[in-house]
Design an enzyme around this catalytic site. Structure first.
Site, PDB file in Angstrom:
ATOM      1  N   SER A 337       2.020   1.201  -4.556  1.00 27.42           N
ATOM      2  CA  SER A 337       3.479   1.100  -4.471  1.00 27.42           C
ATOM      3  C   SER A 337       3.885   0.683  -3.066  1.00 27.42           C
ATOM      4  O   SER A 337       3.160   0.893  -2.090  1.00 27.42           O
ATOM      5  CB  SER A 337       4.138   2.438  -4.813  1.00 27.42           C
ATOM      6  OG  SER A 337       4.222   3.283  -3.677  1.00 27.42           O
ATOM      7  N   ASP A 338       5.058   0.087  -2.960  1.00 27.98           N
ATOM      8  CA  ASP A 338       5.616  -0.152  -1.635  1.00 27.98           C
ATOM      9  C   ASP A 338       6.017   1.191  -1.023  1.00 27.98           C
ATOM     10  O   ASP A 338       5.985   2.230  -1.685  1.00 27.98           O
ATOM     11  CB  ASP A 338       6.796  -1.115  -1.730  1.00 27.98           C
ATOM     12  CG  ASP A 338       6.879  -2.049  -0.524  1.00 27.98           C
ATOM     13  OD1 ASP A 338       6.494  -1.621   0.584  1.00 27.98           O
ATOM     14  OD2 ASP A 338       7.316  -3.199  -0.684  1.00 27.98           O
ATOM     15  N   TRP A 339       6.419   1.162   0.234  1.00 22.04           N
ATOM     16  CA  TRP A 339       6.539   2.392   1.016  1.00 22.04           C
ATOM     17  C   TRP A 339       7.783   3.205   0.667  1.00 22.04           C
ATOM     18  O   TRP A 339       8.869   2.678   0.474  1.00 22.04           O
ATOM     19  CB  TRP A 339       6.556   2.017   2.507  1.00 22.04           C
ATOM     20  CG  TRP A 339       5.259   2.186   3.234  1.00 22.04           C
ATOM     21  CD1 TRP A 339       5.100   2.748   4.467  1.00 22.04           C
ATOM     22  CD2 TRP A 339       3.941   1.815   2.803  1.00 22.04           C
ATOM     23  NE1 TRP A 339       3.770   2.749   4.827  1.00 22.04           N
ATOM     24  CE2 TRP A 339       3.040   2.189   3.829  1.00 22.04           C
ATOM     25  CE3 TRP A 339       3.427   1.225   1.661  1.00 22.04           C
ATOM     26  CZ2 TRP A 339       1.669   1.982   3.739  1.00 22.04           C
ATOM     27  CZ3 TRP A 339       2.056   1.005   1.558  1.00 22.04           C
ATOM     28  CH2 TRP A 339       1.193   1.377   2.592  1.00 22.04           C
TER      29      TRP A 339
END
Length: 649
Positions: A337-339
């Protein structure tokens, strides 16, 4: 190998296997027996399957988090919270069993290698000695933004990816990737949180510099070369595992605003071009990209197979990750996942809300559960392992679901050879990172990427290439860089020519954390700047360069500049080499340059080249004469080498 790179004592020491044939192996769990996961003769798949069955719930949970890490002074471990990292190194590694870290600032190569070895030695103290995978955002160009990329510093410096695309050479992209891979592996970096294959179709979007431009076919071609340079034909001990992002294409942002921020959460497709944005990811999957990262964006008004797609961020979206990526496209690699999808990011006195677009009302555990159910393997930017453990203990997530992701994550570590030797050689790192040859090649690529938009359009003054040793008035250029080209004069009326470097304009914002680093908003230059430059052009011919991290409205400048060029990550010296013809500029626009902001506002965000009557179309760029002398031609010649994966220029 220096003393500091030797395998550290217990566990992880090479020992003789008393139960087999005396073969040396790394005894990662310290039991004196070569267990299957410690046996280098077994396949990575066999070793990963064996190790998953041995791990505790806490160890499995630790594998599934990937967050920022920072280095201590002189290559030491940082045992206190950092500028962005939230916990001391030993806390996340030994206390939470995390072993995937995105490193931020790095010191000189020897210090970076020393830090990497210290980190791996600490990891050897965990119950099964699982080595750390050190990752990085891009760090070979010019943009400094801790949410996106880092300037090259001690590494060789190249154009931004969009500048590599401007050159239009697949061989150059593979060569860059091969050199970057050698520099990364020298200091222990084994995972790249790139390439970015989003299409640059919305002129205002702030992340175009990290892409390969607006063209889907070319981006699909270039990502193959990029992955070949970093990963090779398959992952191995000399590879860097790549995370291709941002699935299913992060370019078509409403009004060009970025999905890092609440006002930029919507991703729209009024032109119906969803499949066009997906194409580079198909190419990356076919090339066995190690990982894929979904973007923050929330799709609005999108249908897949006749069904409306849930309007939640892509990282929460089961239709996008499981149905499309896993089932339809057949991808079985890591999904990272992105942050900060779970918790708010608080740094100092600034806050950036969790990018929980469409699910803002959910609690942190509920967000995590939705991300898991969507099909994500690893949580980016988080270290809340206790939330995941709690979901399992409360019966909301099965431990077998963690096994599925742990298998994928461990497989990459085994493929990279980290279990057999995660350490690096400090002396080798010092000789490889940023060496003279790599720097020369990066410099030459910068000059080649310079894109000449107009030339000789002024009634007076020189056209390109410049010649002789002119008197030059400078703005936005380091005067020291003119040494060997001409003489710097402080008064434009005394100059033969002026070289002006500008940055593509943006609206300056600084409310939310990171916001000031994301160049968004209007593409118009301030009217006062345009007026001043027009007056200056009456005194001296202007050679104007605009740093195009995204397009700019160049219409007013084109009317009075003697020559107008665009650059995509180019030093002052590399620009001058191009302007004087010492290294011929070859750049062609990787995105169109709109004629006006009205045209931008009327265009469709998902459609490439959709502004009416662009000032300069996609692919535009003028060629200059070849270097005039043998000496200048020689200065443009780069030395070619072959590295361990066989990449050549």
């Amino acid at each position: 190998m220096t003393a500091s790179t030797q395998n550290q004592a217990r566990p992880g020491t090479s020992v003789a296997d008393g139960n087999a044939d005396g073969k040396a192996f790394r005894d990662l769990n310290g039991n004196g027996i070569m267990d299957p996961f410690e046996n280098p003769d077994l396949s990575p798949q066999e070793r990963a399957a064996d190790l998953v069955a041995r791990l505790s719930l806490e160890e499995k949970a630790g594998l599934m988090f990937h967050t920022v890490i920072e280095t201590g002074p002189d290559g030491t471990l940082l045992e206190q919270p950092g500028n962005i990292s939230k916990s001391p190194t030993s806390t996340v590694l030994l206390g939470k069993f995390m072993n995937h870290f995105n490193v931020h600032a790095l010191g000189p190569a020897r210090e970076a290698a020393r830090w990497s070895n210290a980190l791996q030695a600490l990891a050897a103290q965990t119950p099964h000695g699982i080595p750390v995978t050190i990752s990085t955002d891009p760090r070979h160009a010019f943009i400094e933004n801790s949410g996106v990329s880092f300037t090259a510093a001690h590494f060789s410096q190249w154009p931004e990816p969009i500048g590599l695309a401007a050159v239009g050479s697949a061989d150059l992209i593979r060569r860059f990737a091969g050199i970057a891979r050698q520099e990364y592996t020298a200091v222990g970096i084994r995972a790249a949180l790139h390439p970015t294959v989003d299409l640059a179709t919305e002129p205002r979007w702030c992340r175009q510099a990290g892409t390969f431009g607006q063209d889907s076919e070319l981006s699909s071609k270039y990502v193959v070369e990029y992955l070949q340079g970093f990963q090779g034909a398959e992952l191995g001990p000399d590879s860097v595992a790549c995370t291709t992002k941002h699935f299913p294409g992060g370019g078509p942002q409403r009004d060009g605003e970025d999905a890092h921020f609440p006002y930029g959460r919507e991703q729209v497709y009024p032109g119906g071009r969803f499949d066009e944005h997906l194409a580079p990811f198909r190419a990356a999957i076919a090339e066995n990209t190690s990982a894929i990262m979904p973007y923050y964006g929330m799709p609005v008004g999108v249908e897949l197979d006749g069904e409306p797609v849930e309007e939640v961020g892509f990282g929460y979206n089961k239709q996008i990750i499981t149905n499309l990526l896993r089932d339809k496209l057949g991808y079985d690699g890591v999904v990272l996942s992105d942050w900060e999808l779970v918790n708010d990011n608080i740094v100092g006195d600034q806050v950036l809300p969790a990018r929980a677009w469409g699910v803002e009302q959910l609690t942190a555990p509920e967000r995590m559960l939705k991300i898991l159910n969507a099909g994500v393997d690893q949580f980016g930017g988080e270290e809340c392992t206790e939330l995941l453990i709690g979901l399992v203990r409360d019966g909301l997530v099965s431990e077998s679901r963690l096994d599925e992701s742990a298998r994928r994550l461990l497989l990459v570590k085994f493929q990279l050879g980290l279990f057999d030797n995660p350490f690096v050689d400090e002396d080798a790192a010092a000789s490889i990172v940023g060496n003279a040859e790599f720097r020369r090649e990066g410099h030459r690529a910068q000059s080649r990427s310079v894109t000449v938009l107009t030339n000789g359009t002024s009634d007076v003054g020189p056209s390109l290439p410049l010649s002789g040793s002119p008197a030059v008035y400078l703005e936005g250029v380091d005067p020291l860089s003119l040494d060997g080209f001409g003489t710097v004069v402080p008064d434009p009326e005394e100059a033969d020519v002026a070289v002006i470097r500008l940055h593509s304009p943006w609206d300056h914002r600084d409310d939310l954390f990171l916001e000031q680093h994301f160049h968004a908003g209007s593409l118009d230059f301030p009217p006062g700047l345009v007026s001043r430059l027009r007056t200056l052009a009456e005194k001296v011919p202007l050679i104007i360069d605009v740093r195009l991290d995204r397009p700019a409205i160049l219409t007013p400048l084109a009317g009075f500049a003697a020559a107008l060029v665009g650059t995509f990550g180019v030093s002052d010296t590399a620009l001058l080499d191009a302007l004087f013809g010492r290294i011929g500029p070859e750049g062609r626009l990787p995105f169109e340059i709109p004629r006006s902001m009205d045209a931008v506002r009327a265009s469709r965000p998902d459609v490439p080249g959709d502004t009416a009557d662009p000032l300069f179309p996609f692919g535009h760029g003028l060629s200059l004469p070849e270097p005039a002398t043998a000496a200048s031609a020689a200065s443009a010649t780069a030395t070619s080498t072959t590295d361990t994966l066989g990449q050549t220029p």
